[in-house]
Design a protein around this motif. Structure first.
Motif, PDB file in Angstrom:
ATOM      1  N   LEU A  61      -8.387   7.172   3.129  1.00  0.00           N
ATOM      2  CA  LEU A  61      -7.219   7.767   2.491  1.00  0.00           C
ATOM      3  C   LEU A  61      -5.939   7.286   3.169  1.00  0.00           C
ATOM      4  CD1 LEU A  61      -5.995   9.706   0.436  1.00  0.00           C
ATOM      5  CD2 LEU A  61      -6.401  11.579   2.040  1.00  0.00           C
ATOM      6  N   LYS A  62      -5.963   7.146   4.492  1.00  0.00           N
ATOM      7  CA  LYS A  62      -4.786   6.625   5.196  1.00  0.00           C
ATOM      8  C   LYS A  62      -4.448   5.209   4.748  1.00  0.00           C
ATOM      9  CE  LYS A  62      -4.111   9.117   9.498  1.00  0.00           C
ATOM     10  NZ  LYS A  62      -3.916   8.968  10.960  1.00  0.00           N
ATOM     11  N   ARG A  63      -5.473   4.387   4.576  1.00  0.00           N
ATOM     12  CA  ARG A  63      -5.222   3.022   4.092  1.00  0.00           C
ATOM     13  C   ARG A  63      -4.652   3.051   2.679  1.00  0.00           C
ATOM     14  NH1 ARG A  63     -10.334   2.265   6.455  1.00  0.00           N
ATOM     15  NH2 ARG A  63     -11.356   2.048   4.423  1.00  0.00           N
ATOM     16  N   ALA A  64      -5.141   3.987   1.868  1.00  0.00           N
ATOM     17  CA  ALA A  64      -4.624   4.122   0.510  1.00  0.00           C
ATOM     18  C   ALA A  64      -3.161   4.529   0.520  1.00  0.00           C
ATOM     19  CB  ALA A  64      -5.459   5.153  -0.255  1.00  0.00           C
ATOM     20  N   VAL A  65      -2.786   5.420   1.434  1.00  0.00           N
ATOM     21  CA  VAL A  65      -1.382   5.833   1.560  1.00  0.00           C
ATOM     22  C   VAL A  65      -0.508   4.639   1.933  1.00  0.00           C
ATOM     23  CG1 VAL A  65       0.231   7.223   2.936  1.00  0.00           C
ATOM     24  CG2 VAL A  65      -1.900   8.245   2.095  1.00  0.00           C
ATOM     25  N   GLU A  66      -1.003   3.822   2.845  1.00  0.00           N
ATOM     26  CA  GLU A  66      -0.252   2.620   3.223  1.00  0.00           C
ATOM     27  C   GLU A  66      -0.034   1.708   2.024  1.00  0.00           C
ATOM     28  OE1 GLU A  66      -2.651   0.889   6.226  1.00  0.00           O
ATOM     29  OE2 GLU A  66      -1.998   2.266   7.803  1.00  0.00           O
ATOM     30  N   ASP A  67      -1.085   1.503   1.241  1.00  0.00           N
ATOM     31  CA  ASP A  67      -0.988   0.615   0.079  1.00  0.00           C
ATOM     32  C   ASP A  67      -0.047   1.179  -0.979  1.00  0.00           C
ATOM     33  OD1 ASP A  67      -2.775  -1.000   1.353  1.00  0.00           O
ATOM     34  OD2 ASP A  67      -4.382  -0.813  -0.135  1.00  0.00           O
ATOM     35  N   LEU A  68      -0.162   2.470  -1.261  1.00  0.00           N
ATOM     36  CA  LEU A  68       0.700   3.068  -2.277  1.00  0.00           C
ATOM     37  C   LEU A  68       2.160   3.000  -1.850  1.00  0.00           C
ATOM     38  CD1 LEU A  68       1.160   4.528  -4.915  1.00  0.00           C
ATOM     39  CD2 LEU A  68       0.657   6.695  -3.767  1.00  0.00           C
ATOM     40  N   SER A  69       2.437   3.281  -0.603  1.00  0.00           N
ATOM     41  CA  SER A  69       3.819   3.217  -0.116  1.00  0.00           C
ATOM     42  C   SER A  69       4.364   1.798  -0.232  1.00  0.00           C
ATOM     43  CB  SER A  69       3.887   3.702   1.342  1.00  0.00           C
ATOM     44  OG  SER A  69       3.493   5.051   1.437  1.00  0.00           O
TER      45      SER A  69
END
Length: 235
Positions: free
Chosen positions: A23-31
């Protein structure tokens, strides 16, 4: 009988270390995508599908990511004395209820505290409701705020009832705050003229002066363990 605003059955996923790392990696990608002008809806679908996120995880993803808009820096707690606060009522209240009830809290990349209760149009008072309002009343007194104006969305169920409860608690604790319902809460917040209390990114990105009162209360007045997912260090 009122229920707690605690964990949902599917929230067990947030305590899985490997899923949280994903989920943290997903947050990085979305940002990253938001900073480059991608539309949020399409970007969330793209990232959510890539990481195979559940609906609940995607909701957390939206609240955690930040496109780095040219938002004003928050007003500091020391600067609130003598100021007027315009409070996004349900936004503040539900976050505090969630903190008190042991539900999942998000600290987003922008540092704001948010809940993922996903309440839309149907608010029900919880066991934590009165305590949450009392904590807000005490904070307003401690921070020496001149006046706090709570705005609740009139179309949301129980908005009149909760506004009345805020006013009753304000009188009981001698706090300089009052509440009302309105059909145009967002417009009132954007036209506040002083300090806005909300974690709604759309309002924050409109250029208002703002303060994360929920975050301050969580940090200074709530001493119970939190189920906090902290993304504030994610870049």
């Amino acid at each position: 009988m009122r229920k707690h605003r605690g964990l949902a059955p599917e929230d067990r996923l947030f305590f899985d270390k490997s899923r949280f790392a994903r989920l943290k990696r997903a947050v990085e990608d979305l940002s990253w995508l938001l900073r480059r002008g991608y539309a949020q809806k399409a970007a969330v679908e793209l990232v959510g599908n890539r990481y195979q996120l559940t609906r609940r995880e995607r909701h957390a993803l939206i609240h955690a990511a930040w496109g780095g808009e040219n938002r004003r820096r928050p007003v500091s707690a020391d600067e609130l004395a003598g100021r007027t606060l315009c409070i996004d009522g349900f936004n503040l209240l539900i976050t505090l209820e969630t903190a008190l009830g042991g539900g999942i809290l998000i600290r987003g990349q922008d540092g704001c505290y948010r809940d993922i209760a996903n309440v839309h149009g149907n608010y029900t008072l919880r066991m934590e409701t009165e305590e949450a309002i009392k904590l807000a009343a005490e904070a307003i007194k401690t921070l020496k705020v001149k006046e706090a104006l709570w705005y609740f969305d009139r179309p949301v169920s129980n908005s009149g009832r909760i506004a009345k409860l805020v006013n009753e608690i304000a009188g009981r604790y001698g706090a300089a705050m009052r509440a009302k319902t309105s059909d145009r809460v967002d417009s009132l917040l954007k036209a506040c003229g002083d300090v806005v209390v909300t974690a709604d990114a759309v309002i924050l990105d409109s250029g208002v002066a703002w303060f994360d009162l929920a975050g301050w209360i969580i940090g200074h007045e709530i001493d119970k363990p939190l189920n906090l997912l902290d993304f504030s260090s994610v870049q």
